[in-house]
Design a protein around this motif. Structure first.
Motif, PDB file in Angstrom:
ATOM      1  N   UNK A   1       0.821  -1.220   0.000  1.00 28.75           N
ATOM      2  CA  UNK A   1       0.000   0.000   0.000  1.00 28.75           C
ATOM      3  C   UNK A   1       0.846   1.258   0.000  1.00 28.75           C
ATOM      4  N   UNK A   2       2.137   1.128   0.269  1.00 24.60           N
ATOM      5  CA  UNK A   2       3.006   2.310   0.299  1.00 24.60           C
ATOM      6  C   UNK A   2       3.874   2.389  -0.941  1.00 24.60           C
ATOM      7  N   UNK A   3       3.508   1.627  -1.968  1.00 29.80           N
ATOM      8  CA  UNK A   3       4.377   1.489  -3.136  1.00 29.80           C
ATOM      9  C   UNK A   3       4.791   2.825  -3.737  1.00 29.80           C
ATOM     10  N   UNK A   4       3.873   3.791  -3.764  1.00 36.81           N
ATOM     11  CA  UNK A   4       4.206   5.039  -4.468  1.00 36.81           C
ATOM     12  C   UNK A   4       4.566   6.170  -3.526  1.00 36.81           C
ATOM     13  N   UNK A   5       4.796   5.849  -2.267  1.00 35.10           N
ATOM     14  CA  UNK A   5       5.309   6.885  -1.360  1.00 35.10           C
ATOM     15  C   UNK A   5       6.809   7.021  -1.543  1.00 35.10           C
ATOM     16  N   UNK A   6       7.307   8.220  -1.229  1.00 36.86           N
ATOM     17  CA  UNK A   6       8.759   8.370  -1.214  1.00 36.86           C
ATOM     18  C   UNK A   6       9.349   7.491  -0.116  1.00 36.86           C
ATOM     19  N   UNK A   7      10.473   6.852  -0.424  1.00 40.74           N
ATOM     20  CA  UNK A   7      11.082   5.945   0.546  1.00 40.74           C
ATOM     21  C   UNK A   7      11.408   6.665   1.855  1.00 40.74           C
ATOM     22  N   UNK A   8      11.751   7.960   1.756  1.00 36.15           N
ATOM     23  CA  UNK A   8      12.157   8.682   2.959  1.00 36.15           C
ATOM     24  C   UNK A   8      10.994   8.884   3.924  1.00 36.15           C
ATOM     25  N   UNK A   9       9.750   8.698   3.452  1.00 44.37           N
ATOM     26  CA  UNK A   9       8.612   8.909   4.348  1.00 44.37           C
ATOM     27  C   UNK A   9       8.305   7.658   5.171  1.00 44.37           C
ATOM     28  N   UNK A  10       9.016   6.562   4.901  1.00 45.87           N
ATOM     29  CA  UNK A  10       8.757   5.319   5.630  1.00 45.87           C
ATOM     30  C   UNK A  10       9.543   5.281   6.931  1.00 45.87           C
ATOM     31  N   UNK A  11       9.058   4.500   7.881  1.00 45.39           N
ATOM     32  CA  UNK A  11       9.801   4.312   9.125  1.00 45.39           C
ATOM     33  C   UNK A  11      11.004   3.402   8.843  1.00 45.39           C
TER      34      UNK A  11
END
Lengths: 290, 273
Positions: free
Chosen positions: A149-159
């Motif tokens: 579900x986070x496929x298109x988020x910027x990687x830097x926004x992930x924990x």
């Protein structure tokens, strides 16, 4: 992908590997062999040579190291010279870093698609034209680590834990036959650490992928890896079943610190020492509690 | 030691601590000021600094300034047309320079190119930068004839030198870990750059490019004065013909345009940093 195994071809073969930084010996005549499908923990105190060893396995530690390294039957280095077709070895080996090493400004999807780079022709990779199948494979890999579900988020926004799982998804897209994880949980909280270790164990069990993971927390090694290789000052001091790690050995590994921490208490178990040793290394003691 | 407990530990620890820094530390600063003043004094004669001329010739200057007002906007359509050409020169000069500055910038970067590539490329970029746009413009006017294209080429060469340096500095400041992550997948050097390096430097690169575009709009008005097209040509002609009211109008148009471009580009750049 289960491949027909030729019994005489280990996934990893390290012979007489030496490496020094200045006067300090980081690796001292290391001999290790890992068979396909194994899950091995690499433990030892900070500076014992765990990282250096793992990085040498894919030619990321530079030249000037006598000894030979073979991965999946291909030469990585011989007599200190990194092999010229090291990229073909790297293509089959997934590397997971302590600091995740994702490209923060790119979407998670693109970071994971980078796992295809060694297979995709240059004109397509440079223009970012990935096929539907490749995108689907990336999405499937993300689903396996629970991040689709986070496929298109910027990687830097992930924990941190999510980034590490994305990094593992990249090795899945790579179709890596071996995954090397260099302290993958050292910067993570206990719950994230557990998830990352469980994902690695599942990939090992389901895909028969060889996994070598360096750890600070001995109890994680005991829980997830049947076999442990222990390093002290660049030498292999133990190589055998993780259940066979004795308090004496752990004390030897982590030096006086573990001993001091143990103090006069008697009747301790391996888990206990592991926890204390982990703390002694200045790492999250909490992670060992998980 | 029987000092009372109220005495601060620093004072009781023997030896007095002076209240100003030791001479060894303040000496370099003093020397620096002395050298700066010496250089300024030595350059006074050469530069023929005559501040009193501003006062004694004040009358002349007032007369001269009066000729500028009111500005004469009779030919404003023509001026705007030429101003537009100047902008177009800047657009193309900047765009072409970006195309070359990307590869050259990468080849100048310590963490990308080996020393035997890096050094020659850097020296070439130094040469591009060392020579002013005006000089390039004069050369290109000879080479490709009078007109805007000479201006485009002049800006192109000079800006390539500048952007390549700025781009390479951005590349040298990247985080090496993501690049290593890409390398570990078996990617080749170009893919490492495309996936590991460029995404990291892109915002800075865009920002530098916009900044250079701003500067190039200013420079494009000047290169026109040697015949390389645009508003500069107009300006040069009317100044030489002593049409000061028209000169004033053109200068106001230039100021307005440059201000607008600066504001717009500064806004845009904020989006990328």
């Amino acid at each position: 992908m289960p491949t027909p195994k030729a019994p005489a071809k280990p996934a990893i073969r390290v012979k007489q590997l030496q490496r020094s930084f200045g006067a300090r010996k980081a690796l001292d005549h290391v001999n290790v062999e890992v068979q396909p499908g194994e899950m091995v923990a690499l433990i030892g105190a900070s500076g014992s040579g765990k990282s250096t060893l793992l990085r040498h396995l894919v030619g990321l530690a530079g030249d000037k190291a006598p000894g030979s390294v073979e991965m999946l039957g291909r030469s990585v280095q011989a007599d200190g010279r990194v092999s010229s077709d090291i990229r073909r070895v790297r293509a089959d080996v997934g590397f997971v870093f302590q600091q995740f090493n994702l490209v923060g400004r790119l979407p998670v999807m693109t970071n994971v698609l980078a796992g295809t780079l060694s297979r995709v022709p240059l004109w397509r990779s440079l223009t970012g034209r990935f096929t539907v199948e490749e995108r689907q494979a990336a999405l499937d890999a993300l689903a396996r680590v629970g991040l689709h579900e986070m496929a298109w988020q910027r990687a830097s926004t992930l924990s941190g834990g999510q980034q590490q799982r994305a990094a593992i998804a990249r090795t899945l897209v790579q179709r890596a036959k071996v995954i090397l994880a260099d302290e993958p949980i050292a910067s993570l909280d206990p719950e994230s650490s557990r998830r990352v270790m469980e994902i690695l164990a599942r990939i090992n069990a389901e895909d028969r992928t060889t996994v070598v993971v360096s750890l600070h927390q001995v109890d994680f090694a005991v829980r997830y890896c049947p076999r442990t290789v222990a390093l002290r000052d660049g030498s292999v001091v133990y190589d055998g079943p993780s259940a066979g790690l004795t308090p004496q050995l752990l004390r030897h590994l982590y030096g006086a610190t573990a001993d001091e921490l143990h103090g006069a208490a008697d009747g301790f178990d391996v888990r206990d020492v592991a926890l204390r040793a982990g703390r002694a290394q200045g790492l999250s003691g909490a992670a060992a509690v998980a | 030691m029987t000092t009372s407990p109220s005495v601060a530990p620093a004072a009781s620890a023997g030896g007095k601590v002076p209240l100003s820094p030791p001479l060894r530390q303040s000496l370099p600063a003093l020397l620096g000021w002395a050298v700066l003043l010496a250089v300024l004094a030595a350059s006074w004669e050469g530069a023929e600094i005559r501040p009193w001329a501003l006062i004694s010739d004040a009358g002349n200057m007032a007369t001269f300034a009066r000729d500028f007002f009111p500005p004469n906007f009779t030919d404003w359509r023509y001026y705007l047309q030429e101003m537009l050409i100047t902008l177009q020169i800047a657009v193309w000069g900047t765009a072409l320079s970006v195309v070359l500055a990307v590869p050259f910038g990468l080849l100048c970067a310590e963490n990308i190119a080996p020393v035997w590539v890096r050094q020659p490329v850097r020296r070439l970029m130094d040469a591009f930068r060392a020579i002013n746009e005006m000089v390039f413009a004069m050369l290109f006017v000879v080479a490709v004839g009078l007109g805007p294209f000479a201006g485009v080429m002049a800006l192109f060469i000079h800006t390539t030198g500048i952007l390549a340096k700025l781009f390479s500095e951005a590349v040298e400041a990247i985080d090496p870990r993501p690049v290593e992550g890409i390398r570990a997948t078996g990617a080749n050097a170009l893919e490492e750059i495309a996936y590991g390096v460029i995404p990291q430097v892109l915002p800075l690169w865009i920002s530098y490019t916009l900044y250079r575009f701003e500067s190039n709009v200013r420079s494009a008005t000047v290169v026109g004065m040697v015949g390389a097209g645009g508003i500069g040509v107009v300006l040069w002609e009317i100044i030489r013909g002593f049409y000061f009211a028209e000169t004033c109008a053109v200068m106001l148009i230039i100021i307005a345009t440059v201000t607008l471009i600066d504001i717009a580009s500064a806004r845009l750049r904020k989006l990328f940093i």
